[in-house]
Design a protein around this motif. Structure first.
Motif, PDB file in Angstrom:
ATOM      1  N   UNK A 259       0.791  -1.238   0.000  1.00  0.00           N
ATOM      2  CA  UNK A 259       0.000   0.000   0.000  1.00  0.00           C
ATOM      3  C   UNK A 259       0.825   1.291   0.000  1.00  0.00           C
ATOM      4  N   UNK A 260       2.096   1.215   0.320  1.00  0.00           N
ATOM      5  CA  UNK A 260       2.923   2.428   0.304  1.00  0.00           C
ATOM      6  C   UNK A 260       3.406   2.789  -1.100  1.00  0.00           C
ATOM      7  N   UNK A 261       3.191   1.882  -2.051  1.00  0.00           N
ATOM      8  CA  UNK A 261       3.585   2.138  -3.434  1.00  0.00           C
ATOM      9  C   UNK A 261       2.393   2.723  -4.187  1.00  0.00           C
ATOM     10  N   UNK A 262       2.578   3.900  -4.738  1.00  0.00           N
ATOM     11  CA  UNK A 262       1.548   4.563  -5.544  1.00  0.00           C
ATOM     12  C   UNK A 262       1.743   4.146  -6.997  1.00  0.00           C
ATOM     13  N   UNK A 263       0.686   3.668  -7.629  1.00  0.00           N
ATOM     14  CA  UNK A 263       0.794   3.114  -8.976  1.00  0.00           C
ATOM     15  C   UNK A 263      -0.140   3.804  -9.956  1.00  0.00           C
ATOM     16  N   UNK A 264       0.331   3.914 -11.203  1.00  0.00           N
ATOM     17  CA  UNK A 264      -0.470   4.475 -12.286  1.00  0.00           C
ATOM     18  C   UNK A 264      -0.282   3.650 -13.553  1.00  0.00           C
ATOM     19  N   UNK A 265      -1.218   3.813 -14.468  1.00  0.00           N
ATOM     20  CA  UNK A 265      -1.198   3.146 -15.768  1.00  0.00           C
ATOM     21  C   UNK A 265      -0.992   4.207 -16.839  1.00  0.00           C
ATOM     22  N   UNK A 266      -0.121   3.915 -17.779  1.00  0.00           N
ATOM     23  CA  UNK A 266       0.146   4.829 -18.892  1.00  0.00           C
ATOM     24  C   UNK A 266      -0.055   4.058 -20.189  1.00  0.00           C
ATOM     25  N   UNK A 267      -0.908   4.578 -21.046  1.00  0.00           N
ATOM     26  CA  UNK A 267      -1.122   3.981 -22.367  1.00  0.00           C
ATOM     27  C   UNK A 267      -0.180   4.681 -23.349  1.00  0.00           C
ATOM     28  N   UNK A 268       0.788   3.931 -23.836  1.00  0.00           N
ATOM     29  CA  UNK A 268       1.841   4.518 -24.674  1.00  0.00           C
ATOM     30  C   UNK A 268       1.300   5.190 -25.927  1.00  0.00           C
ATOM     31  N   UNK A 269       0.159   4.727 -26.443  1.00  0.00           N
ATOM     32  CA  UNK A 269      -0.403   5.375 -27.632  1.00  0.00           C
ATOM     33  C   UNK A 269      -0.994   6.745 -27.297  1.00  0.00           C
TER      34      UNK A 269
END
Length: 113
Positions: free
Chosen positions: A50-60
C-alpha cells in the motif's frame, strides 16, 4: 481489486514520480495481449504494497513516454524510489520474481532514504 489511475501526459508522469516516494508506472499499448493479461495480475499484487503509488500509462496516448524512459517494448513496469528508477521489468514479467523484488524493497524501506 484496485485499478491503477491513468496518466495522460509526460508532465503529469514526472510530477507523479517527483511527489511520490514510491512511484510505480505500468506502461502498455492497446493492441498488446501480454499487457492486457498482465495488468490485472500486477494490480492484484500491488494491493500487498500500500505504500507504493501506482499508475497506468497507455503509450499510444503518451507517445513521448518511450523516449522519456527508454522504453523499447511493452508492457514495462517501472518503480521509482525517491525519483530514481529502482526496478524495471519488461515484456515477459515473472510475477514471483517481481514479488520477491518488491518484498525486498519493503523490508528495506527505512534504508532507502
Amino acid at each position: 481489486m484496485n485499478h491503477f489511475p491513468e496518466l495522460t501526459n509526460i508532465a503529469g508522469i514526472d510530477h507523479f514520480i517527483d511527489t511520490n516516494r514510491l512511484a510505480f508506472l505500468y506502461v502498455s499499448r492497446q493492441g498488446c495481449s501480454v499487457c492486457h493479461s498482465l495488468l490485472p495480475q500486477v494490480e492484484s499484487l500491488m494491493e500487498n504494497y500500500p505504500k507504493i503509488n501506482a499508475v497506468h500509462i497507455r503509450a499510444e496516448q503518451v507517445e513521448e513516454v518511450a523516449g522519456h524512459f527508454s522504453i523499447f517494448t511493452v508492457p514495462v513496469l517501472l518503480l521509482f524510489v525517491n525519483g530514481k528508477e529502482y526496478i524495471r521489468e519488461a515484456r515477459m514479467v515473472h510475477m514471483d520474481l517481481l514479488a520477491a523484488k518488491l518484498d525486498r524493497l519493503y523490508t528495506n524501506l527505512d534504508r532507502l532514504d
